[in-house]
Scaffold this motif. Structure first.
Motif, short mmCIF file in Angstrom:
data_model
loop_
_atom_site.label_atom_id
_atom_site.label_comp_id
_atom_site.label_asym_id
_atom_site.label_seq_id
_atom_site.Cartn_x
_atom_site.Cartn_y
_atom_site.Cartn_z
N ASP A 144 36.96 38.88 46.88
CA ASP A 144 36.24 38.93 45.61
C ASP A 144 37.07 39.62 44.53
OD1 ASP A 144 34.09 37.57 46.66
OD2 ASP A 144 32.91 39.38 47.06
N ASP A 159 38.31 37.84 41.14
CA ASP A 159 38.04 38.43 39.82
C ASP A 159 39.32 38.49 38.99
OD1 ASP A 159 35.37 38.79 40.31
OD2 ASP A 159 35.52 40.93 40.80
N ARG A 160 40.41 38.89 39.61
CA ARG A 160 41.68 39.01 38.89
C ARG A 160 42.20 37.63 38.47
NH1 ARG A 160 43.84 41.99 42.22
NH2 ARG A 160 45.07 40.55 43.48
N SER A 201 40.48 34.77 38.16
CA SER A 201 39.58 34.05 37.26
C SER A 201 39.68 34.57 35.82
CB SER A 201 38.14 34.16 37.76
OG SER A 201 37.68 35.50 37.75
N ALA A 202 40.17 35.80 35.66
CA ALA A 202 40.34 36.34 34.30
C ALA A 202 41.33 35.52 33.49
CB ALA A 202 40.80 37.79 34.37
N ALA A 219 33.58 31.25 40.22
CA ALA A 219 33.88 32.26 39.21
C ALA A 219 34.28 31.66 37.87
CB ALA A 219 35.00 33.18 39.71
#
Length: 246
Positions: free
Chosen positions: A19, A23-24, A26-27, A50
């Motif tokens: 996860d 998160d990294r 998908s930024a 995401a």
């Protein structure tokens, strides 16, 4: 006999780490995601969840894993945004993509016995300018002893993997900068290796006549005990260098 139902990922990767990685990645808002050696594509599907506008392609040769990935995509409402394709990744024309995942699958991009360098050059050609590559690659935590090598997979050699600094150097030589470097913990390895065999261990306990299965499980466990704490897994988030040429 069912297999691998205890595993979320086909490798030493916890959900918490996955996860954080998603998160990294998908930024960067990727529009296209390509997963090399995707298996059942759990990380690919999490990336698509995401980034709702992204589309994904997973490439693998294991039909059972691909079928599991398609079922999971359907259950999560992602079937219209992802393709799971039964084909070789060698010289694939599926790129370039904004995000390329290659986790424990560098051998799918190379015919070499030690495929990392060739795979990294292939990945550089598969990622869009400004995109990202996530490489999950084995490395030696320390130099294995001859006795440890003898207990690992058939023909195991010190040359099968690099140490982590050398792996990072190879990524730089292939036209990347390492945005993020992390490695699997021993707990992640134990969870993976236990989960890899758990279904079959439970089954063989009630089928003592299944000699070949029992011997295969015992052989794999012995190999795991030989590389436990010696073989590591690095997760490298790589940024392609602008204007790079081989």
């Amino acid at each position: 006999m069912t297999t691998h139902t205890r595993l979320t990922f086909h490798g030493p990767l916890s959900s918490a780490r996955a996860d954080a990685i998603v998160d990294r990645l998908s930024a960067n808002r990727p529009r296209t995601v390509l997963d090399i050696g995707c298996g059942w594509g759990e990380l690919l599907l999490r990336a698509l969840e995401a980034v709702p506008k992204a589309r994904g392609t997973g490439v693998d040769l294991d039909e059972a894993d691909l079928a599991r990935g398609r079922r999971s995509a359907e259950e999560r409402g992602l079937a219209g945004r992802v393709d799971f394709l039964a084909e070789s990744a060698r010289d694939t024309a599926r790129g370039p993509a904004d995000l390329v995942l290659c986790v424990g699958a560098s051998q799918a991009l190379s015919d070499d016995d030690c495929p990392t360098a060739e795979a990294l050059h292939a990945l550089r050609g598969l990622v869009s300018d400004g995109g990202r590559v996530l490489l999950g690659e084995g490395f030696w935590e320390r130099t294995p002893t001859p006795a440890e090598l003898a207990g690992m997979w058939p023909g195991a050699s010190e040359s099968d993997h690099h140490i982590l600094p050398a792996l990072l150097d190879l990524a730089v030589e292939a036209g990347f900068r390492p945005e993020w470097t992390e490695t699997a913990t021993l707990a992640e390895w134990d969870h993976f290796e236990s989960g890899y065999q758990a279904d079959q261990e439970v089954w063989v306990a009630t089928h003592p006549e299944a000699v070949e299965v029992r011997e295969r499980l015992d052989r794999h466990r012995s190999q795991w005990m030989s590389y436990r704490g010696v073989l590591g897994m690095a997760y490298l988030t790589l940024v392609p260098v602008s204007g790079w040429t081989a």
